[in-house]
Design a protein around this motif. Structure first.
Motif, mmCIF file in Angstrom:
data_model
loop_
_atom_site.group_PDB
_atom_site.id
_atom_site.type_symbol
_atom_site.label_atom_id
_atom_site.label_comp_id
_atom_site.label_asym_id
_atom_site.label_seq_id
_atom_site.Cartn_x
_atom_site.Cartn_y
_atom_site.Cartn_z
ATOM 1 N N ALA A 133 -12.901 -52.890 -108.654
ATOM 2 C CA ALA A 133 -15.098 -52.619 -108.928
ATOM 3 C C ALA A 133 -15.675 -53.600 -107.521
ATOM 4 O O ALA A 133 -15.647 -54.398 -108.407
ATOM 5 N N PRO A 134 -15.700 -53.344 -106.135
ATOM 6 C CA PRO A 134 -16.305 -53.686 -104.900
ATOM 7 C C PRO A 134 -17.418 -54.664 -105.138
ATOM 8 O O PRO A 134 -17.920 -55.355 -104.976
ATOM 9 N N ASN A 135 -18.091 -53.753 -106.014
ATOM 10 C CA ASN A 135 -19.973 -54.191 -106.059
ATOM 11 C C ASN A 135 -20.114 -55.142 -106.939
ATOM 12 O O ASN A 135 -21.148 -55.255 -107.708
ATOM 13 N N SER A 136 -18.399 -55.649 -108.194
ATOM 14 C CA SER A 136 -18.758 -56.213 -109.692
ATOM 15 C C SER A 136 -19.666 -57.850 -108.824
ATOM 16 O O SER A 136 -19.681 -58.149 -108.201
ATOM 17 N N LYS A 137 -19.667 -58.439 -110.345
ATOM 18 C CA LYS A 137 -19.746 -59.750 -110.116
ATOM 19 C C LYS A 137 -18.729 -60.083 -109.966
ATOM 20 O O LYS A 137 -18.515 -61.271 -109.907
ATOM 21 N N GLY A 138 -17.363 -60.172 -110.888
ATOM 22 C CA GLY A 138 -16.250 -60.471 -110.028
ATOM 23 C C GLY A 138 -15.703 -60.532 -108.863
ATOM 24 O O GLY A 138 -15.414 -61.479 -108.961
ATOM 25 N N ALA A 139 -16.187 -59.608 -107.792
ATOM 26 C CA ALA A 139 -15.382 -59.291 -106.697
ATOM 27 C C ALA A 139 -16.300 -60.287 -105.689
ATOM 28 O O ALA A 139 -16.099 -60.429 -105.297
ATOM 29 N N GLY A 177 -18.126 -70.378 -109.331
ATOM 30 C CA GLY A 177 -17.381 -70.195 -110.736
ATOM 31 C C GLY A 177 -17.289 -68.575 -110.854
ATOM 32 O O GLY A 177 -17.608 -67.562 -109.811
ATOM 33 N N VAL A 178 -16.077 -67.746 -111.990
ATOM 34 C CA VAL A 178 -15.720 -67.447 -111.765
ATOM 35 C C VAL A 178 -16.406 -66.341 -113.419
ATOM 36 O O VAL A 178 -15.700 -66.973 -113.895
ATOM 37 N N ARG A 179 -17.134 -66.079 -113.743
ATOM 38 C CA ARG A 179 -18.184 -65.101 -114.865
ATOM 39 C C ARG A 179 -17.098 -64.438 -115.556
ATOM 40 O O ARG A 179 -16.060 -63.566 -115.290
ATOM 41 N N GLU A 180 -17.142 -63.909 -116.666
ATOM 42 C CA GLU A 180 -16.269 -63.284 -117.390
ATOM 43 C C GLU A 180 -16.527 -61.794 -117.190
ATOM 44 O O GLU A 180 -17.987 -61.488 -117.587
#
Length: 246
Positions: free
Chosen positions: A225-231, A204-207
């Motif tokens: 943001a390559p180190n983000s939760k989205g990535a 799943g993809v977090r907000e």
């Protein structure tokens, strides 16, 4: 080559965000990927800063060649524009052959993945996308109305089986998930129970704020943001999608 329509008739489900970042994740995994903007709002085209192109999907659906623009290595896009509304009328006037216009273009290509960003409204463009596709990926925000949006996609899917009997539902991916909200957890479990026959992606993809920022910066999550939760989430989704094929 696998062609996937990303569709949900409910707005605000991060559909375009998913096409953009899943496509980028697949390209980073070494998969030659083409993204097709099938929405007259052209949000995907704007996200990659491919605007006011000399040719768009509108032209291709009316008989011109499919215009493909390189975003970067392994990643290309067919942009859209507001003229898609006119193309819809042209396709409708062609009768049954109008439903296969996009399919006729895509079958000539050589990519690992082609991902179609479908508009929310039902019509000839969405029908073209489904008929051209091997599968449908449904992004769902676990909030009120989620099940209604799913049911609408399945209704159109059933209608398109007459012209594309091989198309399947790739699965459901939860997007904009608030991990600290009990309601989201409850609704995700309800969907899993109500649609046991469907594949529900574990990834799943977090907000997260970083994903919301990408449209303003005209950048994908891996560049922004390559180190983000989205990535992390879209990278995991791409890996899971690739793994399903093996």
């Amino acid at each position: 080559m696998k062609v996937i329509s990303v569709a949900n008739h409910k707005g605000g489900v991060a559909k375009t965000c998913t096409v953009q970042n899943l496509g980028r994740a697949l390209s980073l995994a070494g998969k030659r990927t083409l993204l097709v903007d099938c929405d007259a709002q052209a949000n995907l085209s704007q996200a990659f800063d491919v605007q006011e192109a000399e040719a768009t999907l509108t032209d291709a659906l009316q008989g011109a060649n499919l215009p493909i623009f390189e975003v970067e290595e392994n990643l290309h896009i067919v942009p859209a524009d507001l003229g898609l509304g006119l193309a819809e009328e042209v396709l409708r006037s062609k009768g049954i052959s109008g439903y296969s216009a996009l399919s006729n273009h895509l079958k000539q290509l050589d990519y690992d993945y082609v991902i179609l960003d479908c508009p929310p409204a039902v019509g000839m463009i969405v029908s073209n996308a489904f008929i051209a596709s091997d599968s449908i990926l449904v992004p769902v925000v676990p909030e009120s109305g989620a099940i209604h949006g799913l049911d609408n996609v399945f209704t159109l899917y059933q209608d398109c089986l007459r012209l594309n009997p091989d198309i399947i539902i790739e699965g459901v991916v939860f997007t904009r998930v608030k991990t600290n909200t009990a309601l989201h957890s409850q609704l995700m479990e309800q969907i899993r129970q109500n649609y046991e026959e469907l594949y529900i992606f574990e990834s799943g993809v977090r907000e997260v704020i970083a994903l919301a920022e990408t449209s303003a910066y005209k950048s994908d999550i891996f560049a922004h943001a390559p180190n983000s939760k989205g990535a992390e989430d879209y990278g995991a989704l791409a890996k899971e999608l690739i793994g399903k094929e093996n």
